[in-house]
Write a protein that holds these residues in place. Structure first.
Motif, PDB file in Angstrom:
ATOM      1  N   LEU A  47      49.839 -16.090 117.393  1.00 33.90           N
ATOM      2  CA  LEU A  47      48.677 -15.647 116.616  1.00 33.90           C
ATOM      3  C   LEU A  47      47.552 -16.648 116.792  1.00 33.90           C
ATOM      4  CD1 LEU A  47      47.447 -13.740 114.386  1.00 33.90           C
ATOM      5  CD2 LEU A  47      48.356 -15.366 112.709  1.00 33.90           C
ATOM      6  N   MET A  48      46.319 -16.142 116.845  1.00 35.03           N
ATOM      7  CA  MET A  48      45.134 -16.999 116.775  1.00 35.03           C
ATOM      8  C   MET A  48      44.386 -16.656 115.500  1.00 35.03           C
ATOM      9  SD  MET A  48      43.046 -19.318 117.935  1.00 35.03           S
ATOM     10  CE  MET A  48      42.891 -19.623 119.687  1.00 35.03           C
ATOM     11  N   LEU A  49      44.195 -17.665 114.646  1.00 35.37           N
ATOM     12  CA  LEU A  49      43.389 -17.521 113.441  1.00 35.37           C
ATOM     13  C   LEU A  49      42.028 -18.115 113.740  1.00 35.37           C
ATOM     14  CD1 LEU A  49      43.177 -16.805 110.397  1.00 35.37           C
ATOM     15  CD2 LEU A  49      43.941 -19.146 109.920  1.00 35.37           C
ATOM     16  N   CYS A  50      40.988 -17.312 113.592  1.00 36.67           N
ATOM     17  CA  CYS A  50      39.668 -17.751 114.034  1.00 36.67           C
ATOM     18  C   CYS A  50      38.588 -17.112 113.165  1.00 36.67           C
ATOM     19  CB  CYS A  50      39.451 -17.378 115.495  1.00 36.67           C
ATOM     20  SG  CYS A  50      39.879 -15.658 115.883  1.00 36.67           S
ATOM     21  N   VAL A  51      37.362 -17.482 113.461  1.00 41.81           N
ATOM     22  CA  VAL A  51      36.198 -16.858 112.831  1.00 41.81           C
ATOM     23  C   VAL A  51      35.450 -16.086 113.919  1.00 41.81           C
ATOM     24  CG1 VAL A  51      36.035 -18.552 110.971  1.00 41.81           C
ATOM     25  CG2 VAL A  51      34.874 -19.010 113.144  1.00 41.81           C
ATOM     26  N   ASP A  52      34.274 -15.595 113.587  1.00 43.17           N
ATOM     27  CA  ASP A  52      33.436 -14.894 114.559  1.00 43.17           C
ATOM     28  C   ASP A  52      32.880 -15.936 115.525  1.00 43.17           C
ATOM     29  OD1 ASP A  52      31.579 -13.421 115.965  1.00 43.17           O
ATOM     30  OD2 ASP A  52      30.207 -13.161 114.272  1.00 43.17           O
ATOM     31  N   SER A  53      33.567 -16.126 116.653  1.00 42.57           N
ATOM     32  CA  SER A  53      33.209 -17.210 117.571  1.00 42.57           C
ATOM     33  C   SER A  53      33.683 -16.873 118.973  1.00 42.57           C
ATOM     34  CB  SER A  53      33.868 -18.516 117.120  1.00 42.57           C
ATOM     35  OG  SER A  53      35.271 -18.414 117.228  1.00 42.57           O
ATOM     36  N   SER A  54      33.330 -17.723 119.922  1.00 40.32           N
ATOM     37  CA  SER A  54      33.774 -17.509 121.301  1.00 40.32           C
ATOM     38  C   SER A  54      35.293 -17.605 121.410  1.00 40.32           C
ATOM     39  CB  SER A  54      33.100 -18.518 122.238  1.00 40.32           C
ATOM     40  OG  SER A  54      33.341 -19.843 121.815  1.00 40.32           O
ATOM     41  N   ASN A  55      35.919 -18.480 120.617  1.00 41.92           N
ATOM     42  CA  ASN A  55      37.380 -18.573 120.667  1.00 41.92           C
ATOM     43  C   ASN A  55      38.046 -17.261 120.265  1.00 41.92           C
ATOM     44  OD1 ASN A  55      38.359 -21.178 121.582  1.00 41.92           O
ATOM     45  ND2 ASN A  55      37.248 -22.053 119.856  1.00 41.92           N
ATOM     46  N   MET A  56      37.414 -16.523 119.365  1.00 38.68           N
ATOM     47  CA  MET A  56      37.927 -15.202 119.010  1.00 38.68           C
ATOM     48  C   MET A  56      37.949 -14.298 120.244  1.00 38.68           C
ATOM     49  SD  MET A  56      36.314 -12.249 116.550  1.00 38.68           S
ATOM     50  CE  MET A  56      35.051 -11.900 117.791  1.00 38.68           C
ATOM     51  N   HIS A  57      36.864 -14.316 121.007  1.00 40.18           N
ATOM     52  CA  HIS A  57      36.793 -13.472 122.200  1.00 40.18           C
ATOM     53  C   HIS A  57      37.790 -13.936 123.256  1.00 40.18           C
ATOM     54  CE1 HIS A  57      33.446 -11.295 120.591  1.00 40.18           C
ATOM     55  NE2 HIS A  57      32.670 -12.358 120.546  1.00 40.18           N
ATOM     56  N   PHE A  58      37.939 -15.252 123.439  1.00 40.67           N
ATOM     57  CA  PHE A  58      38.899 -15.751 124.429  1.00 40.67           C
ATOM     58  C   PHE A  58      40.304 -15.264 124.103  1.00 40.67           C
ATOM     59  CE2 PHE A  58      36.020 -19.717 124.742  1.00 40.67           C
ATOM     60  CZ  PHE A  58      35.162 -19.055 125.599  1.00 40.67           C
ATOM     61  N   ALA A  59      40.716 -15.465 122.848  1.00 44.34           N
ATOM     62  CA  ALA A  59      42.069 -15.078 122.451  1.00 44.34           C
ATOM     63  C   ALA A  59      42.263 -13.571 122.565  1.00 44.34           C
ATOM     64  CB  ALA A  59      42.352 -15.549 121.030  1.00 44.34           C
ATOM     65  N   THR A  60      41.266 -12.814 122.140  1.00 46.21           N
ATOM     66  CA  THR A  60      41.352 -11.361 122.207  1.00 46.21           C
ATOM     67  C   THR A  60      41.522 -10.892 123.646  1.00 46.21           C
ATOM     68  OG1 THR A  60      39.969 -11.123 120.234  1.00 46.21           O
ATOM     69  CG2 THR A  60      40.159  -9.205 121.666  1.00 46.21           C
ATOM     70  N   LEU A  61      40.675 -11.390 124.544  1.00 48.20           N
ATOM     71  CA  LEU A  61      40.731 -10.953 125.932  1.00 48.20           C
ATOM     72  C   LEU A  61      41.965 -11.479 126.646  1.00 48.20           C
ATOM     73  CD1 LEU A  61      36.970 -11.265 127.006  1.00 48.20           C
ATOM     74  CD2 LEU A  61      38.181  -9.297 126.055  1.00 48.20           C
ATOM     75  N   ALA A  62      42.545 -12.565 126.127  1.00 50.30           N
ATOM     76  CA  ALA A  62      43.782 -13.092 126.704  1.00 50.30           C
ATOM     77  C   ALA A  62      45.003 -12.321 126.238  1.00 50.30           C
ATOM     78  CB  ALA A  62      43.934 -14.568 126.353  1.00 50.30           C
ATOM     79  N   GLY A  63      44.814 -11.395 125.297  1.00 54.69           N
ATOM     80  CA  GLY A  63      45.917 -10.571 124.823  1.00 54.69           C
ATOM     81  C   GLY A  63      46.685 -11.164 123.664  1.00 54.69           C
ATOM     82  N   THR A  64      46.151 -12.199 123.038  1.00 53.73           N
ATOM     83  CA  THR A  64      46.828 -12.865 121.924  1.00 53.73           C
ATOM     84  C   THR A  64      46.560 -12.114 120.622  1.00 53.73           C
ATOM     85  OG1 THR A  64      46.473 -14.983 123.042  1.00 53.73           O
ATOM     86  CG2 THR A  64      47.041 -15.066 120.692  1.00 53.73           C
ATOM     87  N   PRO A  65      47.571 -11.891 119.781  1.00 52.86           N
ATOM     88  CA  PRO A  65      47.301 -11.326 118.454  1.00 52.86           C
ATOM     89  C   PRO A  65      46.336 -12.235 117.692  1.00 52.86           C
ATOM     90  CG  PRO A  65      49.648 -11.293 118.929  1.00 52.86           C
ATOM     91  CD  PRO A  65      49.015 -12.115 120.014  1.00 52.86           C
ATOM     92  N   ILE A  66      45.381 -11.651 116.983  1.00 55.87           N
ATOM     93  CA  ILE A  66      44.395 -12.465 116.278  1.00 55.87           C
ATOM     94  C   ILE A  66      44.217 -11.989 114.839  1.00 55.87           C
ATOM     95  CG2 ILE A  66      43.129 -12.854 118.435  1.00 55.87           C
ATOM     96  CD1 ILE A  66      40.824 -11.203 116.998  1.00 55.87           C
TER      97      ILE A  66
END
Length: 368
Positions: A277-296
């Motif tokens: 899981l990636m816990l994040c805010v509205d940020s570039s890391n959110m997009h990285f994790a999402t596009l990498a296929g990681t649950p967020i």
């Protein structure tokens, strides 16, 4: 449009531009959102020659797309100002592109596309949807219907040129084998073996209205660790963020690993692919994790995912937010801001550590 395996489709395909230049210099999260479009486009049109002009630090986003040529253009130094853009134009012009697509619509790209247009190269610009975004985030009489995602807006620019292709499902960021091996070696050197859920945590963003109060993270970690053992990987950048991460490391020495300032971005993305899981805010890391296929799980405050920057191809279960019905001021901005008209940033402070703890355990299928 008919399918391309028909004679008519083949004829139409022959008429399409073959050599295309894409302009997109910032921001980091916006640049990486080009990847799903290019991956999908090239799956349907593998014969295309695509070049992307972007800042040097963003070139690694496209390395796994072997047929995409990356043009690293430092518009802050080497190609700064109008004279620099003129030199960049002259450099790009030698490639003899059939089409230039401006996927940024910024002063720099407006100048470049105008120069290409005057030189006789067809140009297109994507629709940023500025008017609808302003209506969504204005103070009164908001119009809050969901807007097209930025990825869809990028895709539409190609469709204006006659390309017809579906957006493929993810993952879209695929780390190369040597990068995955280097991350595996780093994990081994750190004696990190996956004996418990691995959670990435990316607490920071460019603007205060997008940041969940950082004092809540220690409370959240304690709540989670009362239930089960976890390993927390902390992502970010800059000394201020690393200093905060060190306070968490000091409090949770056996559960926290600081990634910020340790791994390069392309290795961070490879590590994200190993997370539960990636816990994040509205940020570039959110997009990285999402596009990498990681649950967020992404926490939203002053901005709103329906403006077009939400986690791509994810549903509402990936979002944590106070509803606009409860806080009618939401969203107060498209991209985030430093101030709050209420003065209390209620959109973030009303989201409690307990609420997030419950959501984390729900995503991981653990009982609270």
């Amino acid at each position: 449009m008919v399918r391309e395996d028909t004679d008519q489709g083949d004829d139409l395909k022959k008429m399409l531009p073959k050599k295309i230049l894409i302009l997109r210099f910032s921001a980091m999260g916006d640049v990486v959102l080009l990847v799903p479009v290019l991956r999908s486009l090239l799956a349907e049109y593998p014969e295309l020659q695509i070049s992307v002009a972007t800042r040097p630090k963003f070139t690694s986003f496209f390395h796994h797309l072997s047929s995409v040529k990356i043009i690293a253009a430092d518009v802050d130094k080497e190609f700064k100002g109008f004279s620099g853009l003129w030199r960049l134009f002259r450099k790009l012009k030698t490639e003899k592109f059939d089409l230039v697509i401006d996927e940024h619509d910024h002063l720099r790209t407006k100048i470049l596309r105008t120069l290409f247009f005057l030189a006789g190269t067809p140009t297109l610009v994507f629709d940023k949807g500025r008017s609808d975004k302003k209506k969504f985030s204005r103070t009164e009489n908001k119009i809050t219907k969901p807007l097209p995602h930025t990825v869809e807006r990028y895709s539409d620019a190609f469709k204006k040129s006659g390309f017809n292709f579906p957006l493929l499902p993810g993952p879209h960021l695929i780390s190369e084998p040597d990068i995955r091996n280097e991350v595996a070696q780093w994990l081994q050197a750190e004696n990190l073996v996956k004996n418990e859920p691995w959670i990435g945590v990316a607490p920071f963003a460019m603007h205060r209205s997008k940041i969940w109060p950082i004092e809540n993270y220690a409370k959240l970690f304690r709540l989670l660790l009362e239930q089960k053992s976890y390993r927390f990987f902390l992502f970010g950048g800059g000394q201020k963020e690393i200093d905060f991460f060190n306070t968490l490391k000091n409090e949770f020495p056996n559960q926290v690993t600081i990634v910020a300032g340790v791994l390069k971005l392309h290795k961070e993305i490879a590590l994200m692919q190993k997370l539960d899981l990636m816990l994040c805010v509205d940020s570039s890391n959110m997009h990285f994790a999402t596009l990498a296929g990681t649950p967020i799980l992404s926490i939203w405050g002053g901005t709103h995912p329906d403006v077009g920057f939400g986690p791509f191809q994810r549903n509402a279960n990936s979002i944590i937010q106070i509803s606009p019905e409860e806080l009618t001021c939401r969203p107060c901005s498209v991209y985030g801001k430093e101030t709050c008209a209420r003065g209390d940033f209620a959109c973030m402070t009303r989201i409690t550590p307990q609420l997030i703890s419950n959501r984390v355990m729900s995503v991981l299928n653990l009982k609270s």
